[in-house]
Write an enzyme that holds these catalytic residues in place. Sequence first.
Site: not given
Length: 500
Positions: A54, A94, A144, A300
């Site tokens: 991330d 994200c 997420h 991401d």
Amino acid sequence: MILIAEQGNLYIMQNCMLMKISHLFFTVLTVGMFTPHAFSQKSNKPNIVVVIADQWRAQTTGYGGNKDVRTPNLNALAQTSVNIKNAVAGMPVCTPFRGSLLTGQYPLTTGLFMNDVMLDTNKVTIADLYRNAGYNTGFIGKWHIDGHGRSSFIPENRRHGFEYWKVLECTHNYNRSAYYSGDSEKKLFWDGYDALAQSEDAAKFIADHAKSENPFMLFVSLGPPHDPYPSAPEQFKVLYRDKTIPLAPNIPVEMQKKIQVDIKNYYAHISALDHGIGKIMASIKNAGIDNNTIFIFTSDHGDLMGAHGQRNKQQPYEESIRVPFLLHYPDAFGNTKRESPILLNSPDIMPTILGLSNMKIPGSVEGINYSEVLKGTRKNKRKETLISCVQPFGQWSRANGGREYRGLVTVQYTFVRDLKGPWLLFDNNNDPYQLNNLVGKKASLKIQRCLDKTLLRRLKATHDEFLPGMQYVKRWNYTVDQSETVPYVNLNYEGKPIKE
């Protein structure tokens, strides 16, 4: 739609970018087309492991040329992998990335064009397809895409085909990181720094499932190196404590002292993740399934880390949109170092994995299957890829200078239009830190007009009306609070909003 866009690409390359782009086209053909490795007929059902970080930008890998960050395991992996050096996060946030990764669709199709909203359970996902093909499927880490709160239990009917399940919607408290296991609603906690514990769990999953008669597909979604930067393990922070990290020239002087501290801690997270990835790769090799396993490492989106005076992501600059992407699959590409200049975007990942697995790609997919291009059995026709921000929020809300945009990235250029018209044009080959905006400059008007025309054609082909962001928020029945919420990057370890 894709065929029309591809035909447009060829026209662009031949008529708009003239000799300079023709040279790049030649490079794509010669460098990007690999001599095919003998593709194993026994390996028609490869195992699949996808590791997602991330906020890890492409500029921060040792194998990519950064001499200050320590990534020994990824450096070794790159020696036997395809390095897709122009991988792009089409919408560098994200939730939008994860929606595109699982469905092969663009954010305006999935409806996931901002964080903390839910992916439609009727969507055809990559895990659905592999599970139906007899695969054991697993997901570990950050999800997420559920939209029911960042610490809520996610029931089986919202897991989109994943069976093995050790997941939390979202947290960035890496040293007290919660998760739910299987169908139990009891909240558990990873032992220590979550990315390392999750990597250990992934290694065990691989070792256990390598013994099965059925192939497996595993996604490992790690929270770091996303801030809070100081929360990396001490053993990795010490690697950078006494170093001075050279900073990019696009970081304003007044930010450099703070960025010098942040970037050391950012690198520490990266080195910790590299250590965990090494354990995952060791498990694959120890199980004797390396040749027949598609292993992917990516992120991401990137992290601006002070570039252009900005932080985090969403914005169309290189540090935000460019991501690392290593593809290791010896049965298709051998055990040699390779490099591809293809413009791989987030929706392209799913169909490319399916293509490498010799599986049918559903009609719902909007991304490009690059598997044959990567194997050298088909020429690359994609010469640009789309980037966008549908609705700016959080640190890049309208109050903080945020704006909707649509843009194109080519091998050489980044072109971006906001609602008022052309906004940014950078020649990334000659201006890698994007310090010189060429929009409106006489010498660049021809390429600007050509890229603008191409962008508008691509938007039409993808049914993107390019409306003000709040119109999409209302269309999807999201709330104003969701679109302007303070994002998780502004949360402290207890999850409470903090002032910057």
